[in-house]
Design an enzyme around this catalytic site. Structure first.
Site, PDB file in Angstrom:
ATOM      1  CD  GLU A   1       0.012  -4.803 -11.223  1.00  0.00           C
ATOM      2  OE1 GLU A   1      -1.184  -3.948 -10.377  1.00  0.00           O
ATOM      3  OE2 GLU A   1      -0.625  -6.438 -11.587  1.00  0.00           O
TER       4      GLU A   1
ATOM      5  CE1 TYR B   1      -3.496  -4.632  -6.571  1.00  0.00           C
ATOM      6  CE2 TYR B   1      -1.666  -2.741  -6.706  1.00  0.00           C
ATOM      7  CZ  TYR B   1      -2.957  -4.184  -7.563  1.00  0.00           C
ATOM      8  OH  TYR B   1      -2.781  -4.744  -8.869  1.00  0.00           O
TER       9      TYR B   1
ATOM     10  CG  ASP C   1      -6.895  -3.462  -6.401  1.00  0.00           C
ATOM     11  OD1 ASP C   1      -7.650  -5.070  -6.115  1.00  0.00           O
ATOM     12  OD2 ASP C   1      -7.158  -3.205  -7.750  1.00  0.00           O
TER      13      ASP C   1
END
Ligand code: SF4
Length: 350
Positions: free
Chosen positions: A38, A121, A139
């Site tokens: 991520e 996020y 996001d």
């Protein structure tokens, strides 16, 4: 609640079951893998991340390895991804995880959020995908898709707009498949409701409920204020070579490309004669000066417009010896992390 997105859940989950891409961090969603992927995905496209991800996980297979990695090696592993502070924060967070959580990421949204470099996020992505927590991971993809579905003209760069969407999603997250719901929105935003260009509405599982589609406003939503123009900076890159070794130096610890290695450069565009004059004034004795191609590198807020010169030294003065590290091309390949701003000139270092 500002908008009720619960109706999207069954359509997105069903679409995701048939359409998601197979990715290394999805096949084995260990918390550490989800975290690293991520952070990498915040700046780079999925296809490009795969290679970086494999290289990173092979070199640092556990959070403990990340906590203990030498900074130089970490920068080298991150080379090409940019935003090097993200890599530094990964290590800082890994140290906390080793010290406070015995080397395992905590299965708790607020504890994840408290770690260096982890925002809502990333905490949402790790929490939902790796631990099954019913938390959103909002996001740009979420904002684009869901603001289009809602037909909302909110400015998505405003923190309060993102916060409101997070609150709306916290209220409806499916408890049985929160990770898949989040990933369905990431995936739909990346492949169907795309950021640049016209969305592929005829392939979208939300078409029947999408207000932007029905009003033909999908290209006007999401709303963002116009970006400020980037600052242009002229630079002259000086590629000093002496007996097969090249001069590199470390940048300052603050600011752009902080603490990274760089080729010597000055903040002005110099012509050939100016470079000749410059080396003379610096007392540098040269065998050859050759003008190389111009190159451009775009950072988020600045553009570097570079002109490089290859400068072969005839002797190495004590000053030059101490001002720079003199690195062989193979050590630049293997050890020193030269940021991609200098990519155009790396191939000259042979
Ligand atoms: S219908 Fe079109 S605009 Fe609406 S969410 Fe789907 S792809 Fe995006």
């Amino acid at each position: 609640m500002n908008y009720d997105y619960s109706e999207t859940i069954p359509y997105l989950l069903q679409w995701y079951d048939y359409n998601h891409r197979i990715l290394p961090w999805r096949s084995n969603p260990q918390p550490y893998y989800v975290w690293i992927s991520e952070i990498m995905l915040q700046q780079t496209r999925v296809e490009a991340v795969k290679g970086y991800f494999d290289r990173f996980i092979t070199a640092l297979p556990t959070i403990k390895d990340l906590a203990e990695v030498d900074d130089e090696k970490l920068m080298k592993l991150w080379e090409g991804l940019g935003y090097y502070n993200r890599a530094r924060n990964l290590k800082k967070a890994a140290i906390v995880v080793v010290e406070e959580y015995n080397g395992e990421l905590p299965a708790d949204f607020d504890k994840l959020l408290a770690l260096p470099g982890i925002g809502s996020y990333t905490a949402g992505a790790i929490g939902s995908i790796a631990f099954g927590l019913p938390v959103p991971a909002v996001d740009g993809n979420f904002l684009r898709v869901l603001k289009r579905v809602a037909g909302s003209y909110d400015d998505i760069t405003k923190a309060k707009v993102k916060k409101q969407l997070e609150e709306d999603l916290f209220a409806i997250m499916p408890k049985d498949r929160p990770g898949d719901y989040n990933q369905s929105l990431m995936e739909l935003g990346a492949t169907v409701c795309i950021p640049n260009g016209k969305p592929l509405c005829d392939q979208c599982p939300l078409m029947h409920m999408c207000k932007a589609f029905h009003s033909g406003t999908e290209m006007q939503i999401p709303v963002k204020p116009p970006k400020k123009a980037r600052k242009l900076e002229a630079r002259t890159v000086l590629i000093y070579e002496y007996e097969g070794k090249y001069a590199i130096r470390k940048r300052e610890d603050k600011g752009l490309l902080a603490g990274l290695w760089e080729l010597p450069n000055v903040e002005q565009q110099m012509g050939f004669e100016q470079v000749e004059e410059f080396v003379k004034e610096e007392g540098i004795l040269v065998d050859e000066i050759r003008k190389l191609e111009a190159a451009k590198h775009i950072f988020s807020h600045i553009e570097w417009h570079m002109q490089a010169y290859y400068i072969k030294l005839s002797t190495l003065s004590d000053t030059l010896k101490s001002d720079y590290v003199w690195a062989t091309p193979s050590s630049i390949q293997s050890t020193y992390s030269l940021p991609s701003a200098f990519e155009a000139y790396k191939r000259c270092l042979v």
